[in-house]
Design a protein around this motif. Sequence first.
Motif, PDB file in Angstrom:
ATOM      1  N   ALA A  19      34.999  41.254  44.587  1.00 58.48           N
ATOM      2  CA  ALA A  19      33.929  41.022  43.613  1.00 58.48           C
ATOM      3  C   ALA A  19      34.421  41.184  42.178  1.00 58.48           C
ATOM      4  O   ALA A  19      34.204  40.316  41.335  1.00 58.48           O
ATOM      5  CB  ALA A  19      32.771  41.971  43.887  1.00 58.48           C
ATOM      6  N   GLY A  57      37.079  38.720  40.901  1.00 57.39           N
ATOM      7  CA  GLY A  57      36.404  37.421  40.813  1.00 57.39           C
ATOM      8  C   GLY A  57      35.577  37.326  39.548  1.00 57.39           C
ATOM      9  O   GLY A  57      35.604  36.327  38.831  1.00 57.39           O
ATOM     10  N   LEU A  58      34.854  38.400  39.250  1.00 61.87           N
ATOM     11  CA  LEU A  58      34.062  38.422  38.019  1.00 61.87           C
ATOM     12  C   LEU A  58      34.959  38.332  36.797  1.00 61.87           C
ATOM     13  O   LEU A  58      34.597  37.723  35.789  1.00 61.87           O
ATOM     14  CB  LEU A  58      33.221  39.706  37.962  1.00 61.87           C
ATOM     15  CG  LEU A  58      31.952  39.676  38.798  1.00 61.87           C
ATOM     16  CD1 LEU A  58      31.274  41.040  38.778  1.00 61.87           C
ATOM     17  CD2 LEU A  58      31.000  38.613  38.270  1.00 61.87           C
ATOM     18  N   ILE A  63      37.794  36.713  36.564  1.00 56.73           N
ATOM     19  CA  ILE A  63      38.149  35.297  36.387  1.00 56.73           C
ATOM     20  C   ILE A  63      36.970  34.552  35.790  1.00 56.73           C
ATOM     21  O   ILE A  63      37.100  33.811  34.816  1.00 56.73           O
ATOM     22  CB  ILE A  63      38.534  34.654  37.737  1.00 56.73           C
ATOM     23  CG1 ILE A  63      39.699  35.399  38.385  1.00 56.73           C
ATOM     24  CG2 ILE A  63      38.890  33.180  37.550  1.00 56.73           C
ATOM     25  CD1 ILE A  63      40.036  34.899  39.778  1.00 56.73           C
ATOM     26  N   LEU A  64      35.810  34.786  36.383  1.00 58.17           N
ATOM     27  CA  LEU A  64      34.613  34.083  35.936  1.00 58.17           C
ATOM     28  C   LEU A  64      34.369  34.317  34.446  1.00 58.17           C
ATOM     29  O   LEU A  64      34.176  33.379  33.683  1.00 58.17           O
ATOM     30  CB  LEU A  64      33.410  34.548  36.757  1.00 58.17           C
ATOM     31  CG  LEU A  64      32.061  33.959  36.346  1.00 58.17           C
ATOM     32  CD1 LEU A  64      32.064  32.450  36.520  1.00 58.17           C
ATOM     33  CD2 LEU A  64      30.936  34.559  37.181  1.00 58.17           C
ATOM     34  N   VAL A 105      37.053  32.677  32.157  1.00 55.72           N
ATOM     35  CA  VAL A 105      36.977  31.209  32.145  1.00 55.72           C
ATOM     36  C   VAL A 105      35.703  30.751  31.442  1.00 55.72           C
ATOM     37  O   VAL A 105      35.715  29.820  30.639  1.00 55.72           O
ATOM     38  CB  VAL A 105      37.056  30.650  33.582  1.00 55.72           C
ATOM     39  CG1 VAL A 105      36.879  29.146  33.571  1.00 55.72           C
ATOM     40  CG2 VAL A 105      38.381  31.002  34.214  1.00 55.72           C
TER      41      VAL A 105
END
Lengths: 370, 258, 525, 304, 289
Positions: E252, E255-256, E258-259, E262
């Motif tokens: 989680a 991933g956050l 990266i999110l 980006v």
Amino acid sequence: MSHSSSSQHAEPAVADALPGSARSTRTSWFARPVVRYIGIRGLVSAVLLLGVTIVTFILTNLVPVSPITAALGEQAASDPATVAKFVHDAGLDKPAIVQYFVYLGKLLHGDLGTSIQTRNPVTQDLGQAFPATAELALCVILISIILGLGLGLIAAVRKDRFSDQLIRMVSLIGISVPTFWLAAAIYFLFFFVLRWAPGSGRLSPAATPPPRVTGMYTVDSLLSGQFTTFLDAVTHLALPTLTLTLFTVGMLVRFSRTAILDVLNQDYVRAARAKGLATNRVLFGYVVRGSIAPILTIVGLAFGSLLSGTVLTEQVFAWGGLGQYAYRASTALDLPSVMGVGLLVGAIYIITNFIIDVVYGFVDPRVRIG
Amino acid sequence: MMGAILQLDGVTVRYGRGASAVTAVAGVDLELPPGQIVGLVGESGCGKSTLARAICGLQPLAGGRITLAGEPIPPLGHRRRPARLLRIQMVFQNPYASLNPRRRVGDQIEDGRRVATRPVGSVSDLLTEVEMDASAADRFPHEFSGGQRQRIAIARAMAAAPDILIGDEPIASLDASLQSRIASLMRDVALRNDASLLFISHDLAVVREIADTILVMHTGHIVERGPAERVWAAPQDPYTRRLLAAIPIADGLGRIPG
Amino acid sequence: MKKKKVAAASIALVTAIAIAGCANGASTDAAAKTLVFDTTFDLKTSDPGRAFELTGQTIDKAIYETALTFDKGDLTKPVPQLTTYKLSDDQKTLTLTLTGTHTFSSGNPVTIDDIVFSYQRLQAIAGNPSFLLTNLSTNTPFTITKTSDTTLTITTDTPYPALPYILANPSLGVLDSKTLQKHGGTNTKDDASETYLNTTSAGSGPYQIESLDVKTKVVLTANPKYAGTKPAYSRVVFQNVLSPSQKTDIQGGQAQLSVGLNSQQVAGLASDTIKVLTSTSPNVGYLWLNQDPAYSGGITNNPQFTAAVRTGIDYSGVLAVAGNGAIQPGGIIPTQFLGAIKPDATNTFDLAAAKQSLAASGYSGQTLQISYPTDFTLDGVEFGTLAQKIQAQLQAVGIKVELAGLPITTLLQNFRAGKVQAGLMYWGPDFPDPSDYTTFSPGNPVGLRAGWTADQSPAVTAARKAAEAAVGDARAAAYETWQREANKAGVFIALLQAPRNYVTTGGISNVIPNAVWTVDVALIK
Amino acid sequence: MTGLVISDLRLRIGQADILNGVSLGILGGEITGLAGESGSGKTMTGLVLCGLQPAGAVVTGRVEFTDSDRSIPNLLALQPREFNRLRGRRIAMVAQDPVASLHPMLTIGTQLTDHVRHHLRLSKQQATARAVELLERVQVPTPETALRRYPHQFSGGQLQRIAIAIAIACEPAVLIADEPTTALDVTVQAGILRLLRELRDDLGLAIILISHDLGVMSAIADTIAVMRYGTVIEQGSRQQVIQQPQTEYARELIAALPQVPPPGITTDAGGQPHPDAQPHPDAQPHPGVQPHPGNHPHSTRTGA
Amino acid sequence: MTAPATLIRRPRIAPVWRRPLAIVGILFVSFWFITMIIVPFLPLADPLAQDFTPLSPPSGTHPFGTDILGRDVLSRTLFGSRATLPFAILLVIISLILGSLVGAIAGYFGGVIDEIIMRIADLVFAFPTIVLAMVVAAALGPGITNAVIALALISWPNYARVIRSLVLSARNQEYVVAGRLLGAGPLSSLRRDILPNVASPMLVLAMLDLGSQILLLSGLSFLGLGAVPPAAEWGSMVGDGVQQFSNWWLAAFPGLAILTVVVGFNFIGDTLRDSLDPRSANAVTQVNA
């Protein structure tokens, strides 16, 4: 595949001023602009297709791993006789250029070689994997076109207002989410926690795939009247579609918004509004019509990138399509399979773009009539 | 100094190839003597801009030849323009596109001075000559109006000390009230610097004001040529007559021309 | 002997759990019941003559019968299936005698000719499992001879005590030669029956193939002609499912059996309906250190350095990564097999000793590059995780470690060429006999991959020869001695055997782990 | 009496005042010229009268609209839907660039009939009949064929005639012509001007002619309003404004024009037929009507 | 990259930069850039130290929990910026230079050169991106440098196409022709007249591309073809974590990360694009969409 015009400074209107220069071109079939246009686009596509075969070939020959070890098992690879036989059978002892033409010749007969991993003809493997990905990609692209163009239209028409800002933000987030993470998160949420959706795979384990016609389970199940199987296939499609749709919609919204804004600023839209037409008529009859060409182009690009973009998603959802096949083939350096996937996706990309060019030719009278 | 003579013999320019080729300029003969102001008039598509481009080497010829002081003008291609051809300079139609938006006005004029084959005045001299303030040199093109930009473009062209100045519809994008003024300015600047001027326009009324000789071009051919007043007062070619007749005159008489 | 006890105990434990599960399970009428079995496929084919991967072996076990087999999970003694056996005193000739009546799914009876055909076909097509019918020490194929309508002999050029153990392998499944010959089957290298076998199958086992897709799903249905006890489930679906989904499938009741979840994934999974059976995998994860000066980087062929690595690894930490049920074998032979040993002083964690050895080795900060496969796990344990654990431990000793993850194909290629300085890999047994492991000896194929030549360690070679020559009860001790000698040289460091978790739900029972074919689905109730 | 009365029209976009109180009366049967240089606000005035000002523009003031059957006290107060019913039907517009203002992918027929059907509720056949009639009215040759063609198959002059046909299709009371001849060649210009004058006479249209060209104004405008900095600085009859301009700015504008004696053709009277008697070059079947592969879509823009 | 920052320092902020999109973008990106610089000085656990109880869920001591080897996920996530941002920027710079060079040549010289270059670009487009990257990465062996090489090989056509179309239209701009008439050779014409005028759309493209390149890089790492363990890299962290749903925190948080980064780049890129003139903006959107 771009529609860029090459000469921008040619003096316009020359033909207009030369009454004598109007020629009767109707007699020759090939001289018809639309035929010539399609002919040229087709030729370019064919050259590109040939290029793709060269790329796949070169690429797989550059890979510094001997296909022998990849192809043969642990024991067989240590037996010189077996290795020699393999090398000879696979034609690996011939010069590269000969190997290429042998490859090309086989290709023309639909022979893409034998997969090292599965030991099946690559064509057969692709035939298995492709419908899975195609089903997913088509589903995603259809939803994305509707949502993407719709939202793009709303955003463009309501430029800079709240709804535009919101749509733009959501679409930007859509193209910013790492697919592999999103796939897992969606899977976790809707399957693991909420249990709204079924697990991975294309069908429930107990279900039998419908008799193969297209290889797409939703279509085949309908064709054979198996409604429960159809529902099952649809529910399995839901999560991977959701995952991929977010990105594709984001991409299409952004593009169609720009394309539509571009058209909204055209004089002919203002002229249409000045005619007092209903807003919807102006939007769909004039604006959407005018932005169709660039949008078509991007839909083609989106479809092409979807075919290969499913790799990460298919991994998570065990979809068993081209993406998963490509991943396994690349990591195992299963060269015939990689070449097969590359060729197939490349060919579809080129053909899609060719079709779009042709559609574009028919949609735009300036191309069709000349 | 004034030896350069631009000579065009049977110049033909075609667009496209094969069956779909279109002839834009069809066998034009033309001579531009030193210190002369020649007006080239015609409607859109008559080939006048193509002709201007051909003179600058921007357009390959399908036939005929163009010479400057007896030497042919080769197509520009990708190479640097030969020094002798720098004596032909051009002012373009669109003042908003003819100046590099990212460079200061002074630098762009300086580009011209650097290649000048004979001494020219300083950047501020050049600006003054086109009735601009010398301080303009430090500013960027977007800070100026269309008319001012066209003056700057003229100054830049003159900085190269050309023997031949070509104006390709230099006034078409300007407000009516400016058109005469910029045209006259070009004439004055050219004459003062011993340059000939080939002034291309669709506006016969303005051309008549500044040109010594007028050429009328129609469908790639020069249909009429002669001293400005003669062409204006006694046109020989039917097309010239039609053109003249169509000019609306602001006389307040409510008369539709043509 | 102690080792054997450990193995026996673990098997007993597993069996006990299985029986307990059986008692709980509601055995209803299973005439049309489907068993869904989730696993991560490594399937390439179901042709027994070509399949040698775990999934293939499980499937072939269900489709084909073999001459000999193992009873449930007990790998210590082959038992008759199609035939009884008798090994000659010189351990060179094995005589098989047909028992009872077995019938192929086609209705043809199983004959001696079928067995001979199947064995010869295996040898001829040179597939992955062909080596099974070859004397590995002399590289001579066994001679298969039909001696009567009910007997055949298998003869080898040197004594081969492992012979009966080999015959239980599902790759030696007996094919219906008459049917197969109609579909391109031969006992020569021109055999072309693989496609037929992957679509129809030709065995006498409890199941036959309904459909097979090597990447997604294999469906078996009961073979109506099967001579043995009818399986409880008439249909078995093998699904290729990644482990996270296996877990959710089990929790959602979409699958009844899952093999492939690692310890972290099964933690907390057990409940009233979900049972977790933990057995130990026979796959031995090991670290090798290259002895070839050309690739040793000047360190891995230094005995003191090797000793520093061997005592510098905290084995309990490595086992912890693999989770409950992981075991450290003392040598390269897995704990379940004859001849297994317990860890000795050369492979017990001792930080002080390790630092001392390192200092003595003259190590001056060179990098130890450990390669590992990225797309391959040791029974669900990521090699990458193991590598990072070892890296951290060795760095605590003072060794600079760099990791290089590679796709298995690339790694294998370099490893086979003997070009890798150090790396992680595992060895899965080809057949449950210690003789399968002598390949790790210096001068032997795997030994050479680590640059370990026979002349470098004559003592190990001598011990290996003694072990190979031993017969009867002497074999265990001889293999133990060989491993201890090998440990002293220290080239291969046996790290762990991972737990293998069998997770069941839906009231199924009698899931019996087996190190060779994972599980016999026909026994599941 | 048909017409528009504009009082104190102001328009503001962001920080910029575009219109600073335009007051103007426009009568039916008259051509009112709006003259001025670029940036004077004449085009914006035209757009406001059609309700097509840019989004985000703040408009104040009053525009009273009257035609034969009704009077609307203030156009600016209308709801967008109400304005939409008026637009194209009672108030129509012709834009500067006929090439850009016709949709390149729709046939002339579609673009000529869709608003007719919408506003007048005509059937497809009725609308087509009306379209043929209109094309005849604006002297586009072979109307039936022309309806099936696309814009790029016509010359600029023809397209402007078509654009005018579209504008008058619903018999509006007010026609706003924004630089209708600027993009056209001078020999084509006269034909369009003549057409506009005929429409004024035949249909009793109130025409607002927006142009920077005082020659054009002088040709057909009945009254002229000179605009500068978003306001009308001088207004009067054609003769008055051109011959005796009251403001300094108007005088300068006129003085800046080339000082031309009448061109030779008019002095060269004698037996020469007056050019007016000749068929207009523009009205003849044009080569551009033929399908022509070399024909550039933007074939009628002036200059290169 | 510094454009937003300099704009903010101006006394008057352009309206586009006052939109929530731009503000959020700047916040995210600055957060990660600052983190990248100062993370070694923060009181965090060593991202490589396997000191803690493995797989403990988020808690006070470990706000993001710990991973299977007992490493602190918070520390690894923050350190992850150092394994991603510099390489993504490097990658974009390489593709920008490579693509610009090739595209400028194609656009300026046109003709056969253009045709050949653009057909090659088409080929790279036609070949599935990720498959190409996977093959290259698999062949070269994993490692972030190899991933950068693999992606650079497939990213240049984007830039080449955009700059080609920009140069193509710039080439016929009157000011470029005027420059040629004043004696500028091809190089000085490109340098003086063309490149400065196509630079800003290229920068916007690069900014928008940063986001996609981060996604691709971490995608390769996710597949095990990028960053090499034990480096803390977001894609491989997600890859490790995605196997374990019960330990959701493993995937989680990276991933956050990266999110957010980006999203940050895309928000800024989009804002920058808005500040371009419409035609350049279109050129940029077409390729980056």
